[in-house]
Motif scaffolding. Structure first.
Motif, PDB file in Angstrom:
ATOM      1  N   SER A 114     -93.855 -34.762  40.915  1.00 36.57           N
ATOM      2  CA  SER A 114     -94.453 -35.516  39.804  1.00 36.57           C
ATOM      3  C   SER A 114     -93.752 -35.265  38.469  1.00 36.57           C
ATOM      4  CB  SER A 114     -95.923 -35.135  39.675  1.00 36.57           C
ATOM      5  OG  SER A 114     -96.014 -33.743  39.417  1.00 36.57           O
ATOM      6  N   TYR A 115     -92.772 -34.360  38.452  1.00 36.22           N
ATOM      7  CA  TYR A 115     -92.101 -34.044  37.194  1.00 36.22           C
ATOM      8  C   TYR A 115     -91.326 -35.241  36.659  1.00 36.22           C
ATOM      9  CZ  TYR A 115     -88.827 -32.015  33.856  1.00 36.22           C
ATOM     10  OH  TYR A 115     -88.094 -31.754  32.730  1.00 36.22           O
ATOM     11  N   ALA A 116     -91.412 -35.415  35.346  1.00 31.21           N
ATOM     12  CA  ALA A 116     -90.591 -36.429  34.677  1.00 31.21           C
ATOM     13  C   ALA A 116     -90.038 -35.794  33.410  1.00 31.21           C
ATOM     14  CB  ALA A 116     -91.422 -37.647  34.348  1.00 31.21           C
ATOM     15  N   SER A 117     -88.813 -36.122  33.078  1.00 34.08           N
ATOM     16  CA  SER A 117     -88.200 -35.470  31.921  1.00 34.08           C
ATOM     17  C   SER A 117     -87.908 -36.469  30.809  1.00 34.08           C
ATOM     18  CB  SER A 117     -86.911 -34.763  32.326  1.00 34.08           C
ATOM     19  OG  SER A 117     -85.839 -35.660  32.300  1.00 34.08           O
ATOM     20  N   ARG A 118     -87.597 -35.907  29.641  1.00 33.04           N
ATOM     21  CA  ARG A 118     -87.322 -36.759  28.471  1.00 33.04           C
ATOM     22  C   ARG A 118     -85.869 -37.146  28.386  1.00 33.04           C
ATOM     23  NH1 ARG A 118     -91.315 -33.141  25.168  1.00 33.04           N
ATOM     24  NH2 ARG A 118     -93.196 -34.231  25.725  1.00 33.04           N
ATOM     25  N   ASP A 119     -85.004 -36.463  29.142  1.00 31.69           N
ATOM     26  CA  ASP A 119     -83.602 -36.880  29.165  1.00 31.69           C
ATOM     27  C   ASP A 119     -82.993 -36.620  30.534  1.00 31.69           C
ATOM     28  OD1 ASP A 119     -82.186 -34.225  29.150  1.00 31.69           O
ATOM     29  OD2 ASP A 119     -83.302 -34.024  27.279  1.00 31.69           O
ATOM     30  N   THR A 120     -81.855 -37.200  30.761  1.00 31.03           N
ATOM     31  CA  THR A 120     -81.245 -37.160  32.088  1.00 31.03           C
ATOM     32  C   THR A 120     -80.823 -35.743  32.480  1.00 31.03           C
ATOM     33  OG1 THR A 120     -79.167 -37.724  31.032  1.00 31.03           O
ATOM     34  CG2 THR A 120     -80.380 -39.512  32.065  1.00 31.03           C
ATOM     35  N   TYR A 121     -80.356 -34.985  31.513  1.00 30.90           N
ATOM     36  CA  TYR A 121     -79.869 -33.649  31.848  1.00 30.90           C
ATOM     37  C   TYR A 121     -80.974 -32.777  32.423  1.00 30.90           C
ATOM     38  CZ  TYR A 121     -78.041 -28.970  31.626  1.00 30.90           C
ATOM     39  OH  TYR A 121     -77.653 -27.694  31.961  1.00 30.90           O
ATOM     40  N   LYS A 122     -82.161 -32.849  31.796  1.00 32.63           N
ATOM     41  CA  LYS A 122     -83.261 -32.009  32.282  1.00 32.63           C
ATOM     42  C   LYS A 122     -83.688 -32.406  33.679  1.00 32.63           C
ATOM     43  CE  LYS A 122     -85.322 -31.116  27.788  1.00 32.63           C
ATOM     44  NZ  LYS A 122     -84.206 -31.742  27.144  1.00 32.63           N
ATOM     45  N   LEU A 123     -83.632 -33.700  33.955  1.00 30.09           N
ATOM     46  CA  LEU A 123     -83.978 -34.135  35.317  1.00 30.09           C
ATOM     47  C   LEU A 123     -82.954 -33.586  36.314  1.00 30.09           C
ATOM     48  CD1 LEU A 123     -85.664 -35.709  37.343  1.00 30.09           C
ATOM     49  CD2 LEU A 123     -84.308 -37.738  36.812  1.00 30.09           C
ATOM     50  N   LYS A 124     -81.678 -33.682  35.934  1.00 28.87           N
ATOM     51  CA  LYS A 124     -80.620 -33.191  36.810  1.00 28.87           C
ATOM     52  C   LYS A 124     -80.796 -31.680  37.055  1.00 28.87           C
ATOM     53  CE  LYS A 124     -75.647 -33.270  37.340  1.00 28.87           C
ATOM     54  NZ  LYS A 124     -74.358 -33.407  36.704  1.00 28.87           N
ATOM     55  N   ARG A 125     -81.093 -30.966  35.987  1.00 36.42           N
ATOM     56  CA  ARG A 125     -81.296 -29.525  36.101  1.00 36.42           C
ATOM     57  C   ARG A 125     -82.525 -29.220  36.963  1.00 36.42           C
ATOM     58  NH1 ARG A 125     -82.367 -26.384  30.565  1.00 36.42           N
ATOM     59  NH2 ARG A 125     -84.324 -27.471  30.820  1.00 36.42           N
ATOM     60  N   HIS A 126     -83.572 -30.027  36.755  1.00 30.59           N
ATOM     61  CA  HIS A 126     -84.798 -29.854  37.554  1.00 30.59           C
ATOM     62  C   HIS A 126     -84.530 -30.073  39.038  1.00 30.59           C
ATOM     63  CE1 HIS A 126     -88.888 -30.538  39.046  1.00 30.59           C
ATOM     64  NE2 HIS A 126     -88.414 -31.639  39.590  1.00 30.59           N
ATOM     65  N   MET A 127     -83.662 -31.028  39.369  1.00 30.14           N
ATOM     66  CA  MET A 127     -83.384 -31.356  40.769  1.00 30.14           C
ATOM     67  C   MET A 127     -82.838 -30.158  41.549  1.00 30.14           C
ATOM     68  SD  MET A 127     -84.604 -34.260  41.032  1.00 30.14           S
ATOM     69  CE  MET A 127     -84.227 -34.725  42.724  1.00 30.14           C
ATOM     70  N   ARG A 128     -82.259 -29.186  40.822  1.00 32.65           N
ATOM     71  CA  ARG A 128     -81.762 -27.980  41.501  1.00 32.65           C
ATOM     72  C   ARG A 128     -82.908 -27.184  42.122  1.00 32.65           C
ATOM     73  NH1 ARG A 128     -78.448 -26.103  36.492  1.00 32.65           N
ATOM     74  NH2 ARG A 128     -76.896 -27.735  36.364  1.00 32.65           N
ATOM     75  N   THR A 129     -84.115 -27.347  41.575  1.00 32.04           N
ATOM     76  CA  THR A 129     -85.258 -26.614  42.147  1.00 32.04           C
ATOM     77  C   THR A 129     -85.601 -27.171  43.522  1.00 32.04           C
ATOM     78  OG1 THR A 129     -86.962 -28.055  41.207  1.00 32.04           O
ATOM     79  CG2 THR A 129     -86.201 -26.227  39.838  1.00 32.04           C
ATOM     80  N   HIS A 130     -85.236 -28.437  43.764  1.00 33.49           N
ATOM     81  CA  HIS A 130     -85.466 -29.030  45.087  1.00 33.49           C
ATOM     82  C   HIS A 130     -84.288 -28.761  46.031  1.00 33.49           C
ATOM     83  CE1 HIS A 130     -89.080 -30.938  43.675  1.00 33.49           C
ATOM     84  NE2 HIS A 130     -88.439 -31.599  42.730  1.00 33.49           N
ATOM     85  N   SER A 131     -83.081 -28.846  45.486  1.00 31.19           N
ATOM     86  CA  SER A 131     -81.891 -28.683  46.344  1.00 31.19           C
ATOM     87  C   SER A 131     -81.571 -27.214  46.613  1.00 31.19           C
ATOM     88  CB  SER A 131     -80.687 -29.353  45.683  1.00 31.19           C
ATOM     89  OG  SER A 131     -80.300 -28.628  44.530  1.00 31.19           O
ATOM     90  N   GLY A 132     -82.072 -26.327  45.735  1.00 34.59           N
ATOM     91  CA  GLY A 132     -81.763 -24.900  45.895  1.00 34.59           C
ATOM     92  C   GLY A 132     -80.371 -24.543  45.393  1.00 34.59           C
ATOM     93  N   GLU A 133     -79.736 -25.495  44.753  1.00 28.69           N
ATOM     94  CA  GLU A 133     -78.374 -25.263  44.259  1.00 28.69           C
ATOM     95  C   GLU A 133     -78.384 -24.198  43.152  1.00 28.69           C
ATOM     96  OE1 GLU A 133     -74.726 -27.646  42.089  1.00 28.69           O
ATOM     97  OE2 GLU A 133     -76.706 -28.547  42.189  1.00 28.69           O
ATOM     98  N   LYS A 134     -77.466 -23.233  43.267  1.00 33.01           N
ATOM     99  CA  LYS A 134     -77.353 -22.182  42.244  1.00 33.01           C
ATOM    100  C   LYS A 134     -75.886 -22.055  41.844  1.00 33.01           C
ATOM    101  CE  LYS A 134     -81.429 -19.660  43.593  1.00 33.01           C
ATOM    102  NZ  LYS A 134     -82.026 -18.376  43.946  1.00 33.01           N
ATOM    103  N   PRO A 135     -75.474 -22.857  40.878  1.00 34.86           N
ATOM    104  CA  PRO A 135     -74.036 -22.915  40.558  1.00 34.86           C
ATOM    105  C   PRO A 135     -73.513 -21.731  39.750  1.00 34.86           C
ATOM    106  CG  PRO A 135     -75.279 -24.743  39.553  1.00 34.86           C
ATOM    107  CD  PRO A 135     -76.264 -23.764  40.068  1.00 34.86           C
ATOM    108  N   TYR A 136     -74.396 -20.892  39.201  1.00 36.57           N
ATOM    109  CA  TYR A 136     -73.920 -19.831  38.310  1.00 36.57           C
ATOM    110  C   TYR A 136     -73.966 -18.471  39.028  1.00 36.57           C
ATOM    111  CZ  TYR A 136     -74.712 -23.668  35.147  1.00 36.57           C
ATOM    112  OH  TYR A 136     -74.691 -24.904  34.567  1.00 36.57           O
ATOM    113  N   GLU A 137     -72.813 -17.802  39.042  1.00 33.18           N
ATOM    114  CA  GLU A 137     -72.711 -16.531  39.760  1.00 33.18           C
ATOM    115  C   GLU A 137     -72.387 -15.384  38.811  1.00 33.18           C
ATOM    116  OE1 GLU A 137     -70.053 -16.618  43.112  1.00 33.18           O
ATOM    117  OE2 GLU A 137     -69.973 -14.430  43.203  1.00 33.18           O
ATOM    118  N   CYS A 138     -73.112 -14.292  38.955  1.00 35.05           N
ATOM    119  CA  CYS A 138     -72.851 -13.089  38.149  1.00 35.05           C
ATOM    120  C   CYS A 138     -71.517 -12.492  38.606  1.00 35.05           C
ATOM    121  CB  CYS A 138     -73.974 -12.073  38.315  1.00 35.05           C
ATOM    122  SG  CYS A 138     -73.607 -10.469  37.571  1.00 35.05           S
TER     123      CYS A 138
END
Length: 299
Positions: A114-138
DNA sequence: AAGTGGGTCGCCCTCTGCTGGTTCAGA
DNA sequence: ATCTGAACCAGCAGAGGGCGACCCACTT
């Protein structure tokens, strides 16, 4: 409605309706309506940036990009002003995005929840919570994160030596994260309308921190006082057994000889001494006078 | 026709702050 | 041994800055 006093302008305008794109990029086969647009495009391939900033080393393909850059970095001119607050921006699109924070409009709907965002970037970032994608590595421990900020905080807190500390303005507590300090202040230093009672005495407080500090003063106190003599102790269980001195109560009975005791420990010692054949009393010697003792506690 | 200036869309980035689960020390 | 609660921590969303690429209208 387009109007013009000049025929050339009219013809030029009419071309915008034809979608006629005759200028071909020989590098990517993309077509453009004008030579200028083609040239700008080819410059993106070649890296040619004719518009150089006089105040820094940046350079751009078009003059418009240079103007915008100068507004952002040097002149700070912000022509687009919000009518509802003090916000102003360099670009109209930024103002448009900002206005959504006033209107609450969220045009970018997630297709998975049900999430909706105010801009495209936040939606794209939110989609990682569904895909499990973790692009940043320590780079130190190789732990992975879905957001760069989370990784940055992790690296700072776990692998950095000079990590910033946040001192509580109300007490000596130092907390590593600013947001956790806020939680600390909220929980311990916020006024509470309800009375917070000391668990050991009648004192009352309206701030948790003050209550905790006060309760610590009871720590080494012998709070349990005997009504019949001067005996006092720290814990209630000691008092329970002490009271039996006055009441004469002896609830622990030896099953071998029926002798009764006030404390379980006394019965245990009795049993081992008189009824347990395997019991050999240990001898503890005083290092100063060589006197022997059967129990360590007497020593 | 070419140049210029303004505009749009999109992408990526950082900073910020809240939340809820986990850990651990003290009661 | 168990409970409690404060600090730690990762996850995640809000807001805004900056730039790339391109388009269009107007001027020269």
């Amino acid at each position: 409605m387009f109007t013009s006093s000049r025929m050339s302008s009219f013809h030029h305008h009419m071309k915008t309706h034809t979608n006629e794109k005759t200028h071909l990029c020989h590098l990517c086969l993309k077509t453009f309506r004008t030579v200028t647009l083609l040239r700008n495009h080819v410059n993106t391939h070649t890296g040619t940036r004719p518009y150089k900033c006089s105040d820094c080393s940046m350079a751009f393909v078009t003059s418009g990009e240079l103007v915008r850059h100068r507004r952002y970095k040097h002149t700070h001119e912000k022509p687009f002003k919000c009518s509802m607050c003090k916000y102003a921006s360099v670009e109209a699109s930024k103002l448009k995005r900002h206005v959504r924070s006033h209107t609450g409009e969220r045009p970018f709907q997630c297709c998975e929840c049900s999430y909706a965002s105010r801009d495209t970037y936040k939606l794209k970032r939110h989609m990682r919570t569904h895909s499990g994608e973790k692009p940043y590595e320590c780079h130190v421990c190789h732990a992975r994160f879905s957001q760069s900020g989370t990784m940055k905080t992790h690296t700072q807190q776990k692998h950095s030596e000079d990590l910033p500390k946040h001192q509580c303005p109300h007490c000596a507590t130092i907390i590593t994260r600013k947001s956790d300090l806020r939680v600390h202040i909220r929980n311990l230093h916020t006024y509470s309308a309800a009375e917070l009672k000391c668990r050991y005495c009648s004192a009352v407080f309206h701030e948790r921190y003050a209550l905790i500090q006060h309760q610590k003063t009871h720590k080494n106190e012998k709070r349990f006082k005997c009504e019949h003599c001067s005996y006092a102790c720290k814990q209630a269980r000691y008092m329970t057994s002490h009271i039996r001195i006055h009441t004469g109560e002896k609830p622990f009975t030896c099953l071998s000889c029926n002798k009764c005791f006030r404390q379980k420990q006394l019965l245990k010692v009795h049993f081992r001494k008189y009824h347990d054949a395997s019991f050999i009393p240990a001898v503890y010697k005083c290092t100063k006078c060589d006197k022997g003792f059967s129990r360590w506690v007497l020593y």
